[in-house]
Design a protein around this motif. Structure first.
Motif, PDB file in Angstrom:
ATOM      1  N   LEU A  95      11.142 -11.657 -15.644  1.00  0.00           N
ATOM      2  CA  LEU A  95      12.257 -11.643 -15.600  1.00  0.00           C
ATOM      3  C   LEU A  95      13.616 -12.571 -16.385  1.00  0.00           C
ATOM      4  CD1 LEU A  95      13.858 -13.622 -13.104  1.00  0.00           C
ATOM      5  CD2 LEU A  95      12.762 -15.827 -13.982  1.00  0.00           C
ATOM      6  N   SER A  96      13.088 -12.523 -17.503  1.00  0.00           N
ATOM      7  CA  SER A  96      13.835 -12.387 -18.642  1.00  0.00           C
ATOM      8  C   SER A  96      14.581 -11.071 -18.995  1.00  0.00           C
ATOM      9  CB  SER A  96      13.331 -13.203 -20.157  1.00  0.00           C
ATOM     10  OG  SER A  96      12.098 -12.578 -20.623  1.00  0.00           O
ATOM     11  N   LEU A  97      13.902  -9.910 -18.520  1.00  0.00           N
ATOM     12  CA  LEU A  97      14.482  -8.992 -18.830  1.00  0.00           C
ATOM     13  C   LEU A  97      15.463  -8.309 -18.070  1.00  0.00           C
ATOM     14  CD1 LEU A  97      11.316  -6.122 -20.153  1.00  0.00           C
ATOM     15  CD2 LEU A  97      13.114  -7.305 -21.528  1.00  0.00           C
ATOM     16  N   ALA A  98      14.960  -8.808 -16.716  1.00  0.00           N
ATOM     17  CA  ALA A  98      15.823  -8.300 -15.409  1.00  0.00           C
ATOM     18  C   ALA A  98      17.428  -9.034 -16.063  1.00  0.00           C
ATOM     19  CB  ALA A  98      15.520  -8.798 -14.858  1.00  0.00           C
ATOM     20  N   CYS A 107      -0.134 -14.736 -16.672  1.00  0.00           N
ATOM     21  CA  CYS A 107       0.109 -14.731 -15.202  1.00  0.00           C
ATOM     22  C   CYS A 107       1.854 -14.643 -15.792  1.00  0.00           C
ATOM     23  CB  CYS A 107      -0.554 -15.003 -13.972  1.00  0.00           C
ATOM     24  SG  CYS A 107      -2.238 -13.988 -14.336  1.00  0.00           S
ATOM     25  N   VAL A 108       1.503 -16.225 -15.091  1.00  0.00           N
ATOM     26  CA  VAL A 108       3.182 -16.445 -15.658  1.00  0.00           C
ATOM     27  C   VAL A 108       3.643 -15.900 -16.209  1.00  0.00           C
ATOM     28  CG1 VAL A 108       4.550 -19.186 -15.840  1.00  0.00           C
ATOM     29  CG2 VAL A 108       2.134 -18.711 -13.954  1.00  0.00           C
ATOM     30  N   LEU A 109       3.457 -15.990 -17.868  1.00  0.00           N
ATOM     31  CA  LEU A 109       4.232 -15.752 -18.722  1.00  0.00           C
ATOM     32  C   LEU A 109       4.139 -14.254 -18.789  1.00  0.00           C
ATOM     33  CD1 LEU A 109       2.927 -17.140 -22.186  1.00  0.00           C
ATOM     34  CD2 LEU A 109       4.791 -17.773 -20.628  1.00  0.00           C
ATOM     35  N   CYS A 110       3.958 -13.380 -18.135  1.00  0.00           N
ATOM     36  CA  CYS A 110       4.052 -11.564 -17.895  1.00  0.00           C
ATOM     37  C   CYS A 110       5.761 -11.566 -16.992  1.00  0.00           C
ATOM     38  CB  CYS A 110       2.596 -11.221 -17.407  1.00  0.00           C
ATOM     39  SG  CYS A 110       1.707 -11.173 -18.478  1.00  0.00           S
ATOM     40  N   VAL A 142      -9.356 -20.155 -16.988  1.00  0.00           N
ATOM     41  CA  VAL A 142      -8.880 -20.042 -15.576  1.00  0.00           C
ATOM     42  C   VAL A 142      -7.135 -20.878 -15.550  1.00  0.00           C
ATOM     43  CG1 VAL A 142      -7.999 -20.769 -12.523  1.00  0.00           C
ATOM     44  CG2 VAL A 142     -10.471 -20.208 -13.771  1.00  0.00           C
ATOM     45  N   GLY A 143      -6.565 -21.760 -16.401  1.00  0.00           N
ATOM     46  CA  GLY A 143      -5.885 -22.149 -17.040  1.00  0.00           C
ATOM     47  C   GLY A 143      -4.602 -20.758 -17.336  1.00  0.00           C
ATOM     48  N   GLY A 144      -6.072 -21.021 -18.151  1.00  0.00           N
ATOM     49  CA  GLY A 144      -5.112 -19.377 -19.248  1.00  0.00           C
ATOM     50  C   GLY A 144      -4.901 -18.271 -18.907  1.00  0.00           C
ATOM     51  N   ILE A 145      -5.396 -17.744 -18.346  1.00  0.00           N
ATOM     52  CA  ILE A 145      -5.390 -16.749 -16.994  1.00  0.00           C
ATOM     53  C   ILE A 145      -4.189 -17.260 -16.131  1.00  0.00           C
ATOM     54  CG2 ILE A 145      -6.117 -15.440 -15.452  1.00  0.00           C
ATOM     55  CD1 ILE A 145      -9.325 -15.297 -16.930  1.00  0.00           C
ATOM     56  N   ALA A 177      13.128 -19.633 -23.258  1.00  0.00           N
ATOM     57  CA  ALA A 177      14.180 -20.472 -22.209  1.00  0.00           C
ATOM     58  C   ALA A 177      12.835 -20.880 -21.646  1.00  0.00           C
ATOM     59  CB  ALA A 177      15.920 -20.700 -22.402  1.00  0.00           C
ATOM     60  N   VAL A 178      12.644 -19.620 -21.034  1.00  0.00           N
ATOM     61  CA  VAL A 178      12.016 -19.697 -19.996  1.00  0.00           C
ATOM     62  C   VAL A 178      10.910 -20.066 -19.626  1.00  0.00           C
ATOM     63  CG1 VAL A 178      14.065 -18.038 -17.571  1.00  0.00           C
ATOM     64  CG2 VAL A 178      12.196 -17.224 -18.749  1.00  0.00           C
ATOM     65  N   SER A 179      10.288 -19.742 -20.388  1.00  0.00           N
ATOM     66  CA  SER A 179       8.841 -20.121 -20.521  1.00  0.00           C
ATOM     67  C   SER A 179       8.565 -21.382 -21.619  1.00  0.00           C
ATOM     68  CB  SER A 179       8.124 -18.907 -21.484  1.00  0.00           C
ATOM     69  OG  SER A 179       9.120 -18.871 -23.199  1.00  0.00           O
ATOM     70  N   ALA A 180       9.162 -22.242 -21.419  1.00  0.00           N
ATOM     71  CA  ALA A 180       9.322 -23.321 -22.791  1.00  0.00           C
ATOM     72  C   ALA A 180       8.426 -24.718 -21.466  1.00  0.00           C
ATOM     73  CB  ALA A 180      10.319 -23.715 -23.552  1.00  0.00           C
TER      74      ALA A 180
END
Length: 158
Positions: A101-104, A93-96, A86-89, A52-55
């Motif tokens: 955050l999703s685990l928390a 980082c954002v997805l990690c 650069v965008g992929g990196i 949900a948060v990574s969409a």
């Protein structure tokens, strides 16, 4: 209040029956992944929150890739490779971060669920059961066995 709760419960049950009778849901739940997620609800909740948060970041990244591909078609091929890398990196980082955050969030939601279900079970304990247990001299909580006093040992050897 109880009629409203019964109506809400009927609507919830109807919605869950509709979902569980869907052939795609049945096929997924019979797969190995579906069985694993059914056995591990925390993992399922974490996965749901992560998706949900990574969409939105993934959608922005895909729009970014299409836009740079259009620019690349106009003649900026080297720039496309650098910018997409650069965008992929940045997306990684954002997805990690969103994974953590999703685990928390899943942990907080699980704790809230456990606390609320315990409160609901405590609040909705039938009065007849409480009175019956009070009359028998027992309590709602299981009693613990008496603790022996280590200083009160029998000295048979002396």
């Amino acid at each position: 209040m109880s009629k409203e709760m019964q109506e809400l419960q009927k609507q919830w049950h109807s919605m869950m029956q509709t979902i569980h009778s869907n052939s795609n849901v049945v096929a997924f739940m019979n797969s190995r992944v579906g069985q694993y997620l059914d056995d591990h609800p925390f993992v399922a909740l974490s996965l749901l929150v992560f998706i949900a948060v990574s969409a939105i970041p993934v959608a922005f990244f895909l729009i970014f890739v299409v836009a740079t591909a259009v620019v690349a078609c106009m003649g900026v091929i080297v720039m496309e490779g650098v910018v997409i890398s650069v965008g992929g990196i940045a997306l990684l980082c954002v997805l990690c971060g969103l994974g953590i955050l999703s685990l928390a969030v899943s942990g907080v939601l699980s704790i809230c669920y456990i606390a609320l279900s315990a409160l609901v079970n405590y609040w909705h304990t039938p009065n007849s059961l409480v009175k019956k247990q009070a009359a028998n001299g027992s309590s709602l909580l299981p009693s613990s066995p008496p603790v022996s006093d280590p200083s009160n040992k029998n000295m048979k050897g002396e």
